[in-house]
Design an enzyme around this catalytic site. Sequence first.
Site, PDB file in Angstrom:
ATOM      1  N   GLU A 143       0.848  -1.194   0.000  1.00  0.00           N
ATOM      2  CA  GLU A 143       0.000   0.000   0.000  1.00  0.00           C
ATOM      3  C   GLU A 143       0.882   1.242   0.000  1.00  0.00           C
ATOM      4  O   GLU A 143       1.134   1.823  -1.042  1.00  0.00           O
ATOM      5  CB  GLU A 143      -0.939  -0.022   1.212  1.00  0.00           C
ATOM      6  CG  GLU A 143      -1.977   1.073   1.185  1.00  0.00           C
ATOM      7  CD  GLU A 143      -3.025   0.892   2.276  1.00  0.00           C
ATOM      8  OE1 GLU A 143      -3.933   1.717   2.334  1.00  0.00           O
ATOM      9  OE2 GLU A 143      -2.929  -0.065   3.067  1.00  0.00           O
ATOM     10  N   GLU A 424      -1.877   0.263  13.677  1.00  0.00           N
ATOM     11  CA  GLU A 424      -3.078   0.669  12.943  1.00  0.00           C
ATOM     12  C   GLU A 424      -4.342   0.340  13.729  1.00  0.00           C
ATOM     13  O   GLU A 424      -5.292   1.126  13.756  1.00  0.00           O
ATOM     14  CB  GLU A 424      -3.120  -0.047  11.591  1.00  0.00           C
ATOM     15  CG  GLU A 424      -4.322   0.304  10.739  1.00  0.00           C
ATOM     16  CD  GLU A 424      -4.283  -0.369   9.384  1.00  0.00           C
ATOM     17  OE1 GLU A 424      -4.952   0.136   8.466  1.00  0.00           O
ATOM     18  OE2 GLU A 424      -3.591  -1.393   9.239  1.00  0.00           O
TER      19      GLU A 424
END
Length: 543
Positions: A143, A424
């Site tokens: 990503e 996260e």
Amino acid sequence: ESPTGRTLVDFGQNLVGWLRFTVTGPAGSEIRIRHAEVIEDGELGTRPLRDAQATDRFILSGGTDFFEPTLTFHGFRYAEVSGWPADVPIESALEAVVVHSDLRRTGWFECSDELLNQLHRNVVWSTKGNFLDLPTDCPQRNERLGWTGDLAVFAPTAAYLFDTADFLADWLADLAAEQQAADGLVPFVIPDILKYQGSPPDFPDPDSTAFWSDAAVWVPWTLWQAYGDRAILERQYSSMAAHVRRVRTLLSPTGVWDASFQFGDWLDPDAPADNPAKAKADPGVVATAAYYRSLTLVAETAALLGRADDADEFTALAVRTRAAFNDQYVNIDGTVHSDCTTAYTLAIEFGLLDEHQQTLAGERLARLVADSGYRVSTGFAGTPYITDALTRTGHLDAAYRLLTERGCPSWLYPVTMGATTIWERWDSMLPDGTINPGEMTSFNHYALGAVADWMHRTIGGITPLEPGYARVRIAPRPGGGLTWARAGLDTRHGRIDVSWRLAADGSVDADVSLPPGVTGVLSLPGHPDTEIPASASSGSDPA
């Protein structure tokens, strides 16, 4: 050595960069290095990388070879090494190289709680690891994109810790360029590579999205407050105005922003692992509150830049949006629709309530926080602001209890699990040492570390009263069992230093140093505010 006989190297710190080494071995033999952030069941934990290989391969010449990759980077703490020559000590040969954009460190914080100190160090390391050419969401998996929402909430923390003026101004120029090509739409990521691949499969075709698209307004405003340079507002004004004007076309007939796709309170800890958007907070509450905040900031920017007509336009729209929020979402008893911590946090912190409503909302927020056992119950939207909302409404003790809670989910749970960066998810790693089963799991995301901004202002006590810290408020608020704290900030005017310690009688002894020419207000618990004149600002000023 792992259970399957593989050689693992632990560098002790989750970092971003690569490995380099000098080695001699048989010609044509191969050394392979795989990288990952965590260990699971004694082996390299690569599942969170998704299909990123994170693997470097080196072919030996037979002589003495120096290897250092230059066209890649990895997010890792651990390396799995295979093919290493048996007669070469691996511990002394391998070196981890930390890589990030060249940003000057400007802000520091330390206190008497070592877990909070480690949390703060984790925020610093996640900033470094994700400020590499552009502000990314994560540095390790397939990503590594410049997600706008992450930076929208984290920019104040980053601007305290590092001189981000040029780095973020450059990114904002990219944002404005992408926006101009999309009729005012701020994409999910900058640069917008998603448009070349189609939307992510779980999302509809993109349009303006609260918090994410609001980066167009919130980030330049943060830079103005941090550095006092109006040029950033002048350069970004068209972008800021284009964002709020586009969102105006997306409002429902009732005046709230509730009819288009929203990430909402993303990663609410009560949401299913496979559906991070399924939050307790109503997406319309989150989006309308965020829109109101953007309108007030753009109206203030327009007035500052002498654009009186625009200032009137955006002020009027802000008034209508605030009225619509109250009409649609605030009940007569003061409860806010969806009755959860994020709903109250945003209504309080973004200024959507009158004084009586705010008091009621603060009491309800404090009750919900207590009912949760002081464990985090907010997601992406509420988490950066909940300690401020509690503090603003007179519940400082609840804010400290929330910050210092160690059970999962909390800011300190990852610290107790050995984290060296911000995760996260609150539970990216579960208490038994296994990795969260969700597909989206990173161990280096800075967004949830935005609480460091509150730590700098409320524990450290440093807040600008004028953009760029030309005038400052020094207002430490001890709590949480802390006995001392100190904070330092290099501003455009010079160095600000604040330290405080609880005296034996419970009073606060503070030591303040402001740069020459900078005035301030000293506010200590139990004492009236005191002016710090410029003539006293050239050195230490014990209070």
